[in-house]
Scaffold this motif. Sequence first.
Motif, PDB file in Angstrom:
ATOM      1  N   VAL A   5     -10.433   3.830  -0.529  1.00  0.00           N
ATOM      2  CA  VAL A   5     -10.720   2.754  -1.487  1.00  0.00           C
ATOM      3  C   VAL A   5      -9.547   1.786  -1.501  1.00  0.00           C
ATOM      4  CG1 VAL A   5     -11.257   2.162  -3.865  1.00  0.00           C
ATOM      5  CG2 VAL A   5     -12.091   4.318  -2.897  1.00  0.00           C
ATOM      6  N   GLU A   6      -9.845   0.520  -1.201  1.00  0.00           N
ATOM      7  CA  GLU A   6      -8.819  -0.517  -1.224  1.00  0.00           C
ATOM      8  C   GLU A   6      -8.819  -1.241  -2.560  1.00  0.00           C
ATOM      9  OE1 GLU A   6     -10.726  -0.601   2.963  1.00  0.00           O
ATOM     10  OE2 GLU A   6     -11.390  -0.544   0.889  1.00  0.00           O
ATOM     11  N   SER A   7      -7.669  -1.770  -2.913  1.00  0.00           N
ATOM     12  CA  SER A   7      -7.552  -2.587  -4.113  1.00  0.00           C
ATOM     13  C   SER A   7      -6.435  -3.600  -3.912  1.00  0.00           C
ATOM     14  CB  SER A   7      -7.257  -1.722  -5.342  1.00  0.00           C
ATOM     15  OG  SER A   7      -6.044  -1.026  -5.180  1.00  0.00           O
ATOM     16  N   GLY A   8      -6.405  -4.622  -4.784  1.00  0.00           N
ATOM     17  CA  GLY A   8      -5.303  -5.571  -4.759  1.00  0.00           C
ATOM     18  C   GLY A   8      -5.618  -6.918  -4.164  1.00  0.00           C
ATOM     19  N   GLY A   9      -6.824  -7.110  -3.658  1.00  0.00           N
ATOM     20  CA  GLY A   9      -7.162  -8.412  -3.102  1.00  0.00           C
ATOM     21  C   GLY A   9      -7.324  -9.449  -4.196  1.00  0.00           C
ATOM     22  N   GLY A  10      -7.502 -10.691  -3.779  1.00  0.00           N
ATOM     23  CA  GLY A  10      -7.688 -11.760  -4.742  1.00  0.00           C
ATOM     24  C   GLY A  10      -7.499 -13.121  -4.129  1.00  0.00           C
ATOM     25  N   LEU A  11      -7.371 -14.109  -5.006  1.00  0.00           N
ATOM     26  CA  LEU A  11      -7.174 -15.502  -4.592  1.00  0.00           C
ATOM     27  C   LEU A  11      -5.719 -15.880  -4.824  1.00  0.00           C
ATOM     28  CD1 LEU A  11      -8.244 -18.339  -3.788  1.00  0.00           C
ATOM     29  CD2 LEU A  11      -8.814 -18.658  -6.211  1.00  0.00           C
ATOM     30  N   LEU A  20      -1.770  -5.077  -1.227  1.00  0.00           N
ATOM     31  CA  LEU A  20      -2.983  -4.276  -1.129  1.00  0.00           C
ATOM     32  C   LEU A  20      -2.614  -2.797  -1.160  1.00  0.00           C
ATOM     33  CD1 LEU A  20      -4.912  -6.154   1.709  1.00  0.00           C
ATOM     34  CD2 LEU A  20      -4.831  -6.651  -0.742  1.00  0.00           C
ATOM     35  N   SER A  21      -3.507  -2.013  -1.744  1.00  0.00           N
ATOM     36  CA  SER A  21      -3.288  -0.582  -1.798  1.00  0.00           C
ATOM     37  C   SER A  21      -4.537   0.140  -1.303  1.00  0.00           C
ATOM     38  CB  SER A  21      -2.966  -0.151  -3.231  1.00  0.00           C
ATOM     39  OG  SER A  21      -2.627   1.205  -3.284  1.00  0.00           O
ATOM     40  N   ILE A  70       3.728  -2.770   6.040  1.00  0.00           N
ATOM     41  CA  ILE A  70       2.913  -1.612   5.725  1.00  0.00           C
ATOM     42  C   ILE A  70       3.834  -0.466   5.319  1.00  0.00           C
ATOM     43  CG2 ILE A  70       2.828  -0.811   8.129  1.00  0.00           C
ATOM     44  CD1 ILE A  70      -0.012   0.226   7.584  1.00  0.00           C
ATOM     45  N   SER A  71       3.422   0.301   4.327  1.00  0.00           N
ATOM     46  CA  SER A  71       4.224   1.437   3.877  1.00  0.00           C
ATOM     47  C   SER A  71       3.292   2.496   3.310  1.00  0.00           C
ATOM     48  CB  SER A  71       5.245   1.004   2.826  1.00  0.00           C
ATOM     49  OG  SER A  71       4.595   0.472   1.690  1.00  0.00           O
ATOM     50  N   ARG A  72       3.816   3.693   3.158  1.00  0.00           N
ATOM     51  CA  ARG A  72       3.022   4.744   2.542  1.00  0.00           C
ATOM     52  C   ARG A  72       3.867   5.488   1.529  1.00  0.00           C
ATOM     53  NH1 ARG A  72       0.514   8.080   7.097  1.00  0.00           N
ATOM     54  NH2 ARG A  72      -0.483   9.151   5.364  1.00  0.00           N
ATOM     55  N   ASP A  73       3.230   5.933   0.476  1.00  0.00           N
ATOM     56  CA  ASP A  73       3.881   6.715  -0.566  1.00  0.00           C
ATOM     57  C   ASP A  73       3.202   8.074  -0.575  1.00  0.00           C
ATOM     58  OD1 ASP A  73       4.703   7.917  -2.958  1.00  0.00           O
ATOM     59  OD2 ASP A  73       4.962   5.980  -3.941  1.00  0.00           O
ATOM     60  N   ASN A  74       3.847   9.038   0.049  1.00  0.00           N
ATOM     61  CA  ASN A  74       3.227  10.354   0.183  1.00  0.00           C
ATOM     62  C   ASN A  74       3.077  11.047  -1.168  1.00  0.00           C
ATOM     63  OD1 ASN A  74       2.929  10.132   2.963  1.00  0.00           O
ATOM     64  ND2 ASN A  74       4.964  10.966   3.348  1.00  0.00           N
ATOM     65  N   ALA A  75       3.965  10.750  -2.099  1.00  0.00           N
ATOM     66  CA  ALA A  75       3.866  11.355  -3.425  1.00  0.00           C
ATOM     67  C   ALA A  75       2.629  10.851  -4.159  1.00  0.00           C
ATOM     68  CB  ALA A  75       5.132  11.067  -4.223  1.00  0.00           C
ATOM     69  N   LYS A  76       2.335   9.561  -3.993  1.00  0.00           N
ATOM     70  CA  LYS A  76       1.175   8.960  -4.648  1.00  0.00           C
ATOM     71  C   LYS A  76      -0.071   9.030  -3.768  1.00  0.00           C
ATOM     72  CE  LYS A  76       3.788   5.621  -7.431  1.00  0.00           C
ATOM     73  NZ  LYS A  76       3.990   4.173  -7.726  1.00  0.00           N
ATOM     74  N   ASN A  77       0.133   9.442  -2.510  1.00  0.00           N
ATOM     75  CA  ASN A  77      -1.001   9.542  -1.582  1.00  0.00           C
ATOM     76  C   ASN A  77      -1.671   8.187  -1.363  1.00  0.00           C
ATOM     77  OD1 ASN A  77      -2.540  11.178   0.149  1.00  0.00           O
ATOM     78  ND2 ASN A  77      -4.149  11.412  -1.394  1.00  0.00           N
ATOM     79  N   THR A  78      -0.857   7.166  -1.188  1.00  0.00           N
ATOM     80  CA  THR A  78      -1.386   5.821  -0.998  1.00  0.00           C
ATOM     81  C   THR A  78      -0.708   5.139   0.187  1.00  0.00           C
ATOM     82  OG1 THR A  78       0.234   4.882  -2.525  1.00  0.00           O
ATOM     83  CG2 THR A  78      -1.913   5.486  -3.446  1.00  0.00           C
ATOM     84  N   VAL A  79      -1.357   4.096   0.671  1.00  0.00           N
ATOM     85  CA  VAL A  79      -0.796   3.235   1.709  1.00  0.00           C
ATOM     86  C   VAL A  79      -0.885   1.807   1.197  1.00  0.00           C
ATOM     87  CG1 VAL A  79      -1.032   2.388   4.066  1.00  0.00           C
ATOM     88  CG2 VAL A  79      -1.488   4.792   3.543  1.00  0.00           C
TER      89      VAL A  79
END
Length: 124
Positions: A5-11, A20-21, A70-79
């Motif tokens: 699931v992606e989030s963070g887009g916009g205008l 983006l996450s 690009i980065s990843r947060d393994n603790a939060k399980n997100t990219v």
Amino acid sequence: QVQLVESGGGLVQAGGSLRLSCAPSGRTLSGYSMGWFRQAPGKEREFVAAIRWSDGSTYYADSVKGRFTISRDNAKNTVELDMNSLKPDDTAVYHCAALLQFLNYNDPRKYSYWGQGTQVTVSP
């Protein structure tokens, strides 16, 4: 099965920034390398960036090098995909994707799982 699931887009105006996450639903991203792709209307899906699971190495399309991270947060399980100095040409739907074997990371056909995408629109 991995659902993303992606989030963070916009205008945003040209020159602006967005983050983006991408988060999985139901399981961890552990063991998966991750990529971001984008698709503008009437165009093919285009590689943007990738991060390798084993050592965190990152790879970018020439068109975004120096502007996107690009980065990843393994603790939060997100990219995440940090996008700076945005241009109107960056307008597209952005998708994150998961890859088990880090070969041909810029080929969308090698990715096993995809998110539905989030719209990024950059105005002049």
